[in-house]
Design a protein around this motif. Structure first.
Motif, PDB file in Angstrom:
ATOM      1  N   ALA A  30       8.777   2.901 -10.947  1.00  0.00           N
ATOM      2  CA  ALA A  30       8.197   2.244  -9.772  1.00  0.00           C
ATOM      3  C   ALA A  30       8.274   0.738  -9.954  1.00  0.00           C
ATOM      4  CB  ALA A  30       6.751   2.682  -9.577  1.00  0.00           C
ATOM      5  N   ARG A  31       8.724   0.042  -8.921  1.00  0.00           N
ATOM      6  CA  ARG A  31       8.922  -1.405  -9.007  1.00  0.00           C
ATOM      7  C   ARG A  31       8.224  -2.122  -7.860  1.00  0.00           C
ATOM      8  NH1 ARG A  31      12.341  -2.536 -12.986  1.00  0.00           N
ATOM      9  NH2 ARG A  31      13.700  -0.860 -13.748  1.00  0.00           N
ATOM     10  N   THR A  32       8.023  -3.405  -8.063  1.00  0.00           N
ATOM     11  CA  THR A  32       7.481  -4.254  -7.018  1.00  0.00           C
ATOM     12  C   THR A  32       8.612  -4.686  -6.096  1.00  0.00           C
ATOM     13  OG1 THR A  32       7.863  -6.317  -8.231  1.00  0.00           O
ATOM     14  CG2 THR A  32       5.822  -5.123  -8.702  1.00  0.00           C
ATOM     15  N   ALA A  80      -9.395  -3.156   1.437  1.00  0.00           N
ATOM     16  CA  ALA A  80      -8.722  -1.916   1.054  1.00  0.00           C
ATOM     17  C   ALA A  80      -7.570  -1.675   2.024  1.00  0.00           C
ATOM     18  CB  ALA A  80      -9.694  -0.748   1.083  1.00  0.00           C
ATOM     19  N   VAL A  81      -6.408  -1.390   1.483  1.00  0.00           N
ATOM     20  CA  VAL A  81      -5.221  -1.187   2.312  1.00  0.00           C
ATOM     21  C   VAL A  81      -4.612   0.169   1.987  1.00  0.00           C
ATOM     22  CG1 VAL A  81      -2.998  -2.116   3.048  1.00  0.00           C
ATOM     23  CG2 VAL A  81      -4.800  -3.676   2.267  1.00  0.00           C
ATOM     24  N   LYS A  82      -4.377   0.974   3.014  1.00  0.00           N
ATOM     25  CA  LYS A  82      -3.716   2.266   2.810  1.00  0.00           C
ATOM     26  C   LYS A  82      -2.208   2.029   2.762  1.00  0.00           C
ATOM     27  CE  LYS A  82      -4.258   6.538   1.996  1.00  0.00           C
ATOM     28  NZ  LYS A  82      -4.745   7.522   2.966  1.00  0.00           N
ATOM     29  N   ILE A  83      -1.590   2.396   1.639  1.00  0.00           N
ATOM     30  CA  ILE A  83      -0.190   2.054   1.384  1.00  0.00           C
ATOM     31  C   ILE A  83       0.666   3.311   1.262  1.00  0.00           C
ATOM     32  CG2 ILE A  83       1.384   0.946  -0.265  1.00  0.00           C
ATOM     33  CD1 ILE A  83      -0.774  -1.076  -0.853  1.00  0.00           C
ATOM     34  N   ASP A  84       1.786   3.279   1.937  1.00  0.00           N
ATOM     35  CA  ASP A  84       2.775   4.359   1.913  1.00  0.00           C
ATOM     36  C   ASP A  84       3.529   4.310   0.587  1.00  0.00           C
ATOM     37  OD1 ASP A  84       4.479   6.363   2.670  1.00  0.00           O
ATOM     38  OD2 ASP A  84       5.318   5.298   4.396  1.00  0.00           O
ATOM     39  N   ASN A  85       3.768   5.472  -0.024  1.00  0.00           N
ATOM     40  CA  ASN A  85       4.499   5.473  -1.290  1.00  0.00           C
ATOM     41  C   ASN A  85       5.531   6.594  -1.391  1.00  0.00           C
ATOM     42  OD1 ASN A  85       2.069   7.201  -1.541  1.00  0.00           O
ATOM     43  ND2 ASN A  85       2.838   7.610  -3.588  1.00  0.00           N
ATOM     44  N   VAL A  86       5.972   7.158  -0.254  1.00  0.00           N
ATOM     45  CA  VAL A  86       7.092   8.099  -0.315  1.00  0.00           C
ATOM     46  C   VAL A  86       8.356   7.306  -0.625  1.00  0.00           C
ATOM     47  CG1 VAL A  86       5.998   9.718   1.271  1.00  0.00           C
ATOM     48  CG2 VAL A  86       7.520   7.935   2.170  1.00  0.00           C
ATOM     49  N   ALA A 113       9.541   4.466   1.512  1.00  0.00           N
ATOM     50  CA  ALA A 113       8.643   3.318   1.636  1.00  0.00           C
ATOM     51  C   ALA A 113       8.666   2.418   0.410  1.00  0.00           C
ATOM     52  CB  ALA A 113       7.219   3.807   1.875  1.00  0.00           C
ATOM     53  N   ARG A 114       9.432   2.760  -0.591  1.00  0.00           N
ATOM     54  CA  ARG A 114       9.449   1.983  -1.830  1.00  0.00           C
ATOM     55  C   ARG A 114      10.555   0.938  -1.801  1.00  0.00           C
ATOM     56  NH1 ARG A 114       9.666   7.473  -5.392  1.00  0.00           N
ATOM     57  NH2 ARG A 114       7.848   8.480  -4.445  1.00  0.00           N
TER      58      ARG A 114
END
Length: 312
Positions: free
Chosen positions: A222-224, A47-53, A56-57
């Protein structure tokens, strides 16, 4: 109505029985393949806590997660907790700090690893007491690196092979009893749904061409990291109680705690339809079950599952 507080051992037994029955059904008799022996493999969850503000994208490696949890954090923002098992990318991030909500969510998995950038000192004893392998940079410095494409703190990344953590081929969702199968009867056709937090917004738009729900964050597609659209085969909008915890961030904002033990309602989006379901998790050691209005277990479309914790 079946309870959803099923233990992991029960989920594993059910999965094994399903494999046996599937193998038997796939046997074609004379000239056909013999039934196969079910694998004893289990998910090994990272499990990884990921930033999404916005700063951070786009995220790196999020598209490979089996389950993507979305939760509310301080100041009405959101963060992502991504669970990997079947496939693990070479790089994941940007990695950010853990929250109390993560600890309760991860009790559903069997001894998961939690990769996170750190946590406030008051939360640290809870992390150390939790039944998981806590892995901040201080414990695995060679597994983390700072990227040069953006400013800190939005540039911390994880290399899972340095932990080491390898893919198992076993989906984390199936390991906690979620079933990939044909949709149940009924459902209401929908083109999309939006979930709003005080300072964040997620929109899931059905794409018949791609056969998945395309994700937008704060009104932006949202993109990779490679430029492809992020999307989910199934989206679960799970209504939860969000309470103030005893923890605060550096700015003095209270950290919200999303309660995922208990019961409530949810909407499951799959195949261009929305299904009204009930969710139940009797104890922290139980997994979350989702049942249809007919009292049957909800089924999920094969592929990535997004579970969005929606404040009641």
């Amino acid at each position: 109505m079946p309870t959803s507080g099923t233990k992991r051992s029960a989920a594993a037994a059910l999965a094994a029985l399903t494999l046996v029955l599937t193998a038997a059904c796939n046997s074609s008799g004379e000239g056909g393949k013999a039934p196969t022996t079910p694998s004893a493999a289990r998910a090994d969850v990272l499990a990884v806590k990921i930033d999404n503000v916005a700063a951070a994208r786009p995220p790196t490696g999020l598209e490979k997660a089996d389950i993507v949890y979305v939760e509310q954090v301080e100041a009405g923002l959101s963060r992502i907790l991504a669970a990997y098992s079947s496939d693990v990318p070479s790089v994941i991030g940007p990695v950010r700090s853990a929250r109390e909500t993560d600890l309760e969510l991860l009790r559903q998995f069997d001894d998961p690893t939690l990769a996170y950038s750190g946590a406030q000192s008051a939360l640290q004893p809870s992390i150390e007491a939790a039944p998981l392998d806590a892995l901040p940079p201080s414990k695995a410095p060679n597994a983390y690196f700072r990227g040069g494409d953006r400013a800190a703190p939005h540039n911390l990344y994880l290399r899972p092979e340095k932990i080491p953590h390898a893919p198992t081929g076993v989906n984390a969702a199936e390991d906690i009893g979620l079933s990939f199968a044909a949709p149940p009867p009924g459902g209401t056709p929908v083109s999309g749904r939006t979930v709003s937090y005080p300072s964040a917004r997620f929109t899931f738009t059905w794409s018949a061409d791609e056969d998945r729900w395309l994700v937008s964050m704060d009104g932006t597609p949202a993109r990779t990291a490679s430029g492809d659209r992020l999307g989910a085969a199934t989206v679960v909008l799970q209504d939860v109680d969000v309470q103030d915890s005893r923890f605060r961030d550096r700015g003095g904002n209270t950290s919200p705690f999303s309660t995922t033990v208990g019961s409530g309602s949810a909407a499951v989006l799959r195949d261009g339809k929305s299904y009204d379901v009930a969710w139940e998790r009797n104890t922290a050691e139980s997994v979350t079950g989702f049942t249809t209005e007919d009292g049957e277990p909800m089924t999920f479309a094969r592929g990535q599952i997004w579970i969005v914790l929606v404040p009641k």
